[in-house]
Design a protein around this motif. Structure first.
Motif, short mmCIF file in Angstrom:
data_model
loop_
_atom_site.label_atom_id
_atom_site.label_comp_id
_atom_site.label_asym_id
_atom_site.label_seq_id
_atom_site.Cartn_x
_atom_site.Cartn_y
_atom_site.Cartn_z
N GLY A 172 0.81 -1.21 0.00
CA GLY A 172 0.00 0.00 0.00
C GLY A 172 0.84 1.26 0.00
O GLY A 172 1.94 1.30 0.57
N GLY A 173 0.35 2.33 -0.63
CA GLY A 173 1.05 3.61 -0.67
C GLY A 173 0.78 4.46 0.56
O GLY A 173 -0.26 4.36 1.19
N GLY A 174 1.75 5.32 0.91
CA GLY A 174 1.61 6.21 2.06
C GLY A 174 0.80 7.45 1.73
O GLY A 174 0.77 7.93 0.60
N GLY A 175 0.12 7.99 2.75
CA GLY A 175 -0.66 9.21 2.58
C GLY A 175 0.22 10.45 2.51
O GLY A 175 1.29 10.51 3.12
N GLY A 176 -0.24 11.46 1.78
CA GLY A 176 0.49 12.72 1.68
C GLY A 176 0.38 13.56 2.95
O GLY A 176 -0.55 13.41 3.74
#
Length: 371
Positions: A294-298
């Protein structure tokens, strides 16, 4: 790194969540046709749930050793997650290489497990290193899940504009932001910054045996919110193995972009491949216990020396599969780290989390075969 004790200690023998099988260290025997029965060893955890498969799970480097016979194996190879920084885009999730089936015979097959990228905190500031690569040496060749891209580093003292782009990676990091010298700090100028590309999809498939997963991040920039606010700047979400990171702006529940979703693999569900309590602890990162990368939040920031971005909001949400939660300032700090053993990208800070503590999650290599 997050939850390092999981990898340093032996698993706690508290039972499993599916069926009556067991788990442990050492070798496991698989069913075979004629000749010697297929028998293999290796991995930090081995497990035989009730789905007629053996699992060998590597959270650290080692060897998958076939001790006798030959057999077909299926493999999940996840790179380490990318790092993030202050006001940056989220780190990209680890790229994934999925091996549908390959036949192995007696011998040792080397396994490498990529670590998540650490926030470099370097001087002068520069794009940070990506997450580490995970790999498995097979008869068809060395199959690699590439580390997630890390977002640009940030130094409010002497290196404006903020480095807005990090490295490409297995999944790409989110786009960052540009700020003027401080003071006066705001209003923040255009332009918006594009995210980074994913490199995993272009990697070899070894004649169709391997499927590669990785997606780009989302755009980041200033003047975000609804209505637009010139004193806000927000990072885009990091890309996930199964979906693109969200652009910053009024398109979602927060001004910062959410991380891209990881890729689900039900046949490698957490409760199949990991013992408890590890499997249970990973469950918060996937609605069906099966997402990886999963990608990290900005990150979200308001001008004025670290003020909270928007009352009662956070930075971008982490994507399913271990993506870290972004934060939005001192009044709303978050645990921005990506999740170990899922290859989650790190969430970006908005001022509430010390940037030198932000890191991507370590990757994983899981091998299974029928018994």
């Amino acid at each position: 790194m997050l939850d390092k004790w999981f990898k340093k200690e032996k698993p706690v023998f508290t039972g499993i969540t599916r069926g009556i099988g067991g788990f442990g260290f050492g070798k496991a025997a698989g069913g075979g046709g004629g000749g010697a029965a297929f028998s293999a060893s290796g991995g930090n955890y081995t497990k035989t749930p009730d789905n007629n498969h053996n699992y060998h799970t590597f959270s650290t480097p080692g060897n998958f050793t076939v001790e006798s016979g030959s057999g077909a194996i299926e493999c999940l190879i996840v790179g380490g997650g990318g790092a993030a920084d202050f006001c940056s885009g989220g780190g990209g999730g680890g790229g994934i290489a999925y091996v549908t089936t390959v036949t192995v015979t007696s011998g040792a097959y080397a396994v490498t497990v990529g670590t998540g990228a650490d926030n470099s905190d370097n001087t002068p500031r520069a794009p940070q290193p990506n997450g580490g690569d995970s790999s498995l040496v097979l008869p068809v060749g060395t199959v690699t899940g590439y580390g997630g891209g890390s977002s640009g580093d940030y130094n409010p003292g002497n290196s404006f504009p903020v480095p807005s782009t990090g490295g490409e990676g297995g999944s790409g990091s989110g786009g960052g932001t540009r700020a003027p010298a401080y003071p006066p700090d705001a209003p923040y100028p255009a332009p918006w910054y594009n995210p980074n590309a994913a490199t995993q999809p272009g990697k070899p498939t070894f004649g169709g045996v391997v499927t590669n997963y990785g997606v780009a991040g989302g755009r980041g920039g200033p003047n975000t919110g609804s209505p637009p606010n010139p004193v806000h700047l927000s990072g885009g979400g990091g890309g996930g193995a199964g979906g693109q990171g969200q652009d910053a702006g009024p398109n979602g529940p927060t001004y910062a972009g959410n991380g891209g979703v990881g890729q689900p693999f039900p046949q490698f569900a957490y409760d199949l491949a990991f013992p408890n309590p590890i499997a249970s602890s990973l469950g918060d990162h996937s609605p069906n216990y099966s997402h990886y990368g999963g990608g990290g939040g900005g990150g979200l920031h308001r001008a004025g020396g670290g003020g909270t971005g928007v009352p009662n909001t956070s930075g971008g949400l982490g994507g399913y599969g271990g993506g870290g939660q972004g934060d939005n300032g001192p009044t709303n700090p978050k645990t921005c780290n990506g999740r170990d053993m899922l290859g989650g990208g790190a969430g970006a800070s908005g001022g509430g989390t010390a940037t030198n503590s932000i890191s991507g999650g370590d990757g994983i290599v899981i091998i299974r075969y029928a018994v």
